[in-house]
Each structure stands twice: as structure tokens, then as C-alpha cells.
Design a protein around this motif. Structure first.
Motif, mmCIF file in Angstrom:
data_model
loop_
_atom_site.group_PDB
_atom_site.id
_atom_site.type_symbol
_atom_site.label_atom_id
_atom_site.label_comp_id
_atom_site.label_asym_id
_atom_site.label_seq_id
_atom_site.Cartn_x
_atom_site.Cartn_y
_atom_site.Cartn_z
ATOM 1 N N LYS A 144 0.838 -1.198 0.000
ATOM 2 C CA LYS A 144 0.000 0.000 0.000
ATOM 3 C C LYS A 144 0.870 1.244 0.000
ATOM 4 O O LYS A 144 1.727 1.436 0.869
ATOM 5 N N LEU A 145 0.669 2.106 -0.967
ATOM 6 C CA LEU A 145 1.424 3.351 -1.112
ATOM 7 C C LEU A 145 0.459 4.415 -1.609
ATOM 8 O O LEU A 145 -0.233 4.201 -2.609
ATOM 9 N N SER A 146 0.402 5.548 -0.925
ATOM 10 C CA SER A 146 -0.600 6.569 -1.270
ATOM 11 C C SER A 146 0.021 7.957 -1.292
ATOM 12 O O SER A 146 0.701 8.365 -0.346
ATOM 13 N N THR A 147 -0.223 8.678 -2.380
ATOM 14 C CA THR A 147 0.175 10.083 -2.456
ATOM 15 C C THR A 147 -0.817 10.930 -1.676
ATOM 16 O O THR A 147 -2.022 10.870 -1.920
ATOM 17 N N ILE A 148 -0.297 11.711 -0.741
ATOM 18 C CA ILE A 148 -1.116 12.617 0.065
ATOM 19 C C ILE A 148 -0.720 14.048 -0.271
ATOM 20 O O ILE A 148 0.454 14.427 -0.151
ATOM 21 N N VAL A 149 -1.676 14.833 -0.718
ATOM 22 C CA VAL A 149 -1.441 16.237 -1.028
ATOM 23 C C VAL A 149 -1.837 17.073 0.181
ATOM 24 O O VAL A 149 -3.015 17.103 0.570
ATOM 25 N N PHE A 158 -4.677 11.604 -3.268
ATOM 26 C CA PHE A 158 -4.421 12.182 -4.580
ATOM 27 C C PHE A 158 -5.660 12.285 -5.457
ATOM 28 O O PHE A 158 -5.901 13.315 -6.080
ATOM 29 N N GLN A 159 -6.459 11.231 -5.555
ATOM 30 C CA GLN A 159 -7.619 11.268 -6.442
ATOM 31 C C GLN A 159 -8.657 12.275 -5.984
ATOM 32 O O GLN A 159 -9.367 12.867 -6.801
ATOM 33 N N ARG A 160 -8.762 12.507 -4.678
ATOM 34 C CA ARG A 160 -9.668 13.548 -4.177
ATOM 35 C C ARG A 160 -9.175 14.932 -4.603
ATOM 36 O O ARG A 160 -9.975 15.813 -4.947
ATOM 37 N N TYR A 161 -7.855 15.109 -4.588
ATOM 38 C CA TYR A 161 -7.274 16.374 -5.028
ATOM 39 C C TYR A 161 -7.384 16.526 -6.542
ATOM 40 O O TYR A 161 -7.847 17.541 -7.059
ATOM 41 N N PHE A 162 -6.981 15.475 -7.267
ATOM 42 C CA PHE A 162 -6.842 15.554 -8.714
ATOM 43 C C PHE A 162 -8.183 15.517 -9.439
ATOM 44 O O PHE A 162 -8.436 16.316 -10.345
ATOM 45 N N VAL A 163 -9.056 14.597 -9.045
ATOM 46 C CA VAL A 163 -10.344 14.427 -9.712
ATOM 47 C C VAL A 163 -11.460 15.123 -8.934
ATOM 48 O O VAL A 163 -12.214 15.924 -9.488
ATOM 49 N N GLY A 164 -11.543 14.816 -7.645
ATOM 50 C CA GLY A 164 -12.634 15.362 -6.838
ATOM 51 C C GLY A 164 -12.606 16.878 -6.742
ATOM 52 O O GLY A 164 -13.634 17.545 -6.889
ATOM 53 N N LYS A 172 0.730 22.626 -0.558
ATOM 54 C CA LYS A 172 1.754 23.066 0.389
ATOM 55 C C LYS A 172 2.869 22.038 0.537
ATOM 56 O O LYS A 172 4.016 22.372 0.799
ATOM 57 N N GLN A 173 2.512 20.780 0.364
ATOM 58 C CA GLN A 173 3.496 19.703 0.524
ATOM 59 C C GLN A 173 2.923 18.432 -0.095
ATOM 60 O O GLN A 173 1.696 18.272 -0.201
ATOM 61 N N ILE A 174 3.790 17.537 -0.513
ATOM 62 C CA ILE A 174 3.372 16.227 -1.023
ATOM 63 C C ILE A 174 4.143 15.164 -0.258
ATOM 64 O O ILE A 174 5.363 15.263 -0.106
ATOM 65 N N ARG A 175 3.430 14.188 0.257
ATOM 66 C CA ARG A 175 4.113 13.093 0.951
ATOM 67 C C ARG A 175 3.506 11.769 0.505
ATOM 68 O O ARG A 175 2.436 11.734 -0.103
ATOM 69 N N PHE A 176 4.190 10.691 0.844
ATOM 70 C CA PHE A 176 3.794 9.374 0.359
ATOM 71 C C PHE A 176 3.572 8.441 1.540
ATOM 72 O O PHE A 176 4.523 7.931 2.133
ATOM 73 N N ARG A 177 2.310 8.286 1.878
ATOM 74 C CA ARG A 177 1.937 7.460 3.027
ATOM 75 C C ARG A 177 2.205 5.984 2.730
ATOM 76 O O ARG A 177 1.834 5.480 1.681
ATOM 77 N N GLY A 178 2.858 5.341 3.646
ATOM 78 C CA GLY A 178 3.177 3.930 3.482
ATOM 79 C C GLY A 178 4.516 3.670 2.829
ATOM 80 O O GLY A 178 4.945 2.510 2.726
ATOM 81 N N ALA A 179 5.212 4.741 2.393
ATOM 82 C CA ALA A 179 6.474 4.546 1.681
ATOM 83 C C ALA A 179 7.508 3.853 2.547
ATOM 84 O O ALA A 179 8.286 3.019 2.056
ATOM 85 N N GLU A 180 7.517 4.178 3.847
ATOM 86 C CA GLU A 180 8.563 3.631 4.710
ATOM 87 C C GLU A 180 8.504 2.114 4.831
ATOM 88 O O GLU A 180 9.516 1.446 5.062
ATOM 89 N N SER A 181 7.327 1.530 4.641
ATOM 90 C CA SER A 181 7.184 0.075 4.777
ATOM 91 C C SER A 181 6.992 -0.632 3.436
ATOM 92 O O SER A 181 6.873 -1.863 3.391
ATOM 93 N N ALA A 182 6.949 0.131 2.343
ATOM 94 C CA ALA A 182 6.778 -0.480 1.022
ATOM 95 C C ALA A 182 8.070 -1.171 0.593
ATOM 96 O O ALA A 182 9.171 -0.778 0.984
#
Length: 335
Positions: A144-149, A158-164, A172-182
Motif C-alpha cells: 500500500k502506497l498513497s500520495t497525500i497532497v 491524490f484522487q480527491r485532489y486531482f479528480v474530486g 503546500k506539501q506532497i508526501r507518500f503514506r506507506g512509503a517507509e514500509s513499502a
């Protein structure tokens, strides 16, 4: 259709890819390389919607390489119908993210197979084969890896930001939730360990939303460097503008210059060379990296193949240059 280049049988290529822009170059590379191409795809845009596992970038690559993509919209399948969405709207369902009737088959089948225990890589490999794709299509991770805006409206997936929200909130910042354990998949590791690996290409996908999530998976950057082959990127910037998507908006909001120089700085320490558009030739010599000038706007198939040929030629020139140097980084230059 243009035939393969004379270099097409000399080694394997790995391309790191996001959605539409990256998939266009991947298509050009596939025409030249066939099974010698491995496309490693961002999955941080993936999300659960209507109980289904949606993989937007992965599907864009699969549809593009199989010839099923919608050329007008730039996403989804061609000859699409929307009966499902219309029926969903009638009963009050969520319709902010559109799923075409043909596209639904991909999401339903992927979800079914994941629930039965298959991982994302195995599913992608099987579907690519069924769609007649000659190249290898691999998600960067099965985890599981998720872009958080992080935006002026708070944290948005990301999809809520990009599409929604149609990219309206300021970033203000972009981070990647779950990256540390991917974890990198075994298939990706094998592609980067190939004895006949020739080149690694960072496609002209959004560096911050499409390529960075790939690089955020622990060990990716180190593995790319250890591959011992030239690594090049194609800039998504032409004349101070992004060809598609919110790249310029995001760079402006993050206080970054919308220039090829900024793209070079962003990838500093990773790439050996940068391809920029011929219209940006002025100032190319000032970039502290090897630069190759080429038409980077991809419209028809021939322009995709042509840019892919430029990428291969540039990579081979850097490999030759590297062999001619005893030690140290490659010196800058413009070709």
C-alpha cells in the motif's frame, strides 16, 4: 508504422512511468524494444472506490500499450459507454470519479483476484499478456502506497485532489503514506539486475506526483544507481509550461522555478542526462548535466517513436562516454 531502430536489439531498458505522459513514451519505446522494455509504474495513485481497487496509472499504461486507450480523453478505454455511472447516479451513488462500463471490468477483476490472494504484480503481468502487450509492465510495489497532497484544504488523497477537487486547492506539501514500509517487488529487482541492462529512463511524467512516489520506495534510488547504466530523464517542461496536468501549478505553489534547470536539480545525483525540447535550446549549456535536445511534444505515434529513439541514442552516447572516462561523474554537454 516506423520499423525498429538499428539499436533495438542491444540490451534491455527500464522506464519509470506515471500516467498519460509517461505512457506515451512507453508506447514509443515498446515499438522499438518489444519484450526488452520493462515499464515500472507508479501505484501511489491507487485507491479504493466503490469497493474496488482502482489503479489509474497502471491501467493507463496497460490501455496505452495494448492500443485500447481513449485518444480523445487521454485516459480510460476507447469506445467507452457510461451506463453504470448513469445508473449509479439515479440511486444516489458516488459519481465524482467516473468509471466506464468497459473500464469496470478491469477494476472488478483486479479486485476479485486480489481478494483471492494474488498480488498486484501477478495480476498486471497476466492482464498485459492477455491484452497482447509485448513489453513487461510492473507496479513498483505490491504494498500500500498513497500520495497525500497537503493543501490549503487539509490533507487530500491524490484522487480527491486531482479528480474530486480538480487540482483547485493550493499545494503546500506532497508526501507518500506507506512509503517507509513499502518494498520493491522481486520482478522490479530482477529487471534492474539484468546482465544486459542498457538504460534507465525516467519518463516525462510529473516528477512530484508520478516519479517521486516510485523513488520513495526504500532502496529504489540506490538500486537504480547500482545498476551501472546511464539514467536519463525527459523533462515535462516545454517553454516554461507543462504539457499536461498540474505540473506547473504545483511547481508554482511549492515555490519552484518552472524550468528545465529545476527538473535537473530535482533529479540531481540520480540522472546522468536530461532530454529537453528543442525550443528550450537557449540556456541548455548552462545546465550542470549532459543535455540532449529533441522534440519532446508527443502527439501521433511517430512522434512517440522518434522521442524514444532520441532517448536510446542519448543513453548509448552516455554509456560510450562513461566507458571513455576512468573515474568521476560525466561532464556536462549538449547534443
Amino acid at each position: 508504422m516506423k520499423g525498429p531502430s538499428r539499436l533495438s536489439d542491444e540490451g534491455r531498458v527500464v522506464a519509470l512511468c506515471g500516467g498519460v505522459g509517461g505512457a506515451k513514451l512507453a508506447l514509443g519505446l515498446q515499438h522499438l524494444l518489444g519484450e526488452r522494455l520493462t515499464v515500472v509504474v507508479n501505484v501511489a495513485d491507487d485507491f479504493e472506490h466503490l469497493g474496488l481497487h482502482i489503479s489509474p496509472d497502471l491501467d493507463t499504461v496497460l490501455y496505452t500499450l495494448s492500443g485500447l486507450s481513449d485518444q480523445q480523453r487521454g485516459w480510460g478505454r476507447s469506445d467507452e459507454t457510461w451506463n453504470f455511472m448513469e445508473a449509479l447516479k439515479e440511486i444516489g451513488g458516488q459519481t465524482w470519479f467516473s468509471l466506464g462500463d468497459r473500464d469496470m471490468a478491469m477494476h472488478v477483476e483486479r479486485t476479485r483476484r486480489r481478494l483471492s490472494g494474488e498480488n498486484l504484480t501477478a495480476i498486471a503481468i497476466d492482464i498485459a499478456g492477455r491484452l497482447g502487450i509485448r513489453s513487461n509492465v510492473l507496479p513498483i510495489t505490491n504494498d500500500k502506497l498513497s500520495t497525500i497532497v497537503v493543501s490549503t484544504e487539509g490533507e487530500l488523497e491524490f484522487q480527491r485532489y486531482f479528480v474530486g477537487r480538480r487540482c483547485e486547492p493550493a499545494v503546500k506539501q506532497i508526501r507518500f503514506r506507506g512509503a517507509e514500509s513499502a518494498r520493491l517487488t522481486e520482478e522490479v529487482l530482477q529487471a534492474l539486475d539484468a546482465d544486459d541492462l542498457r538504460l534507465i529512463v525516467l519518463c516525462p511524467s510529473n516528477p512530484y506526483l508520478s516519479i517521486d512516489p516510485i523513488l520513495a520506495v526504500p532502496g529504489t534510488t540506490e538500486k537504480l544507481r547500482a545498476a551501472g547504466v546511464p539514467i536519463i530523464a525527459i523533462s515535462p517542461i516545454i517553454g516554461g509550461q507543462a504539457v499536461k496536468g498540474p505540473t506547473r501549478k504545483i511547481m508554482d505553489e511549492l515555490g519552484l522555478e518552472v524550468t528545465n534547470g529545476e527538473i535537473a536539480r530535482h533529479y540531481a545525483g540520480l540522472i546522468d542526462g536530461l532530454i529537453i525540447d528543442t525550443t528550450d535550446a537557449e540556456g541548455a549549456a548552462d545546465l550542470s548535466i549532459d543535455v540532449h535536445l529533441a522534440p519532446t511534444l508527443m502527439s501521433g505515434l511517430q512522434s512517440k517513436i522518434a522521442l524514444a529513439e532520441h532517448a536510446l541514442t542519448f543513453g548509448d552516447s552516455l554509456r560510450t562516454k562513461r566507458k571513455g572516462q576512468e573515474k568521476g561523474p560525466l561532464s556536462g554537454g549538449v547534443s
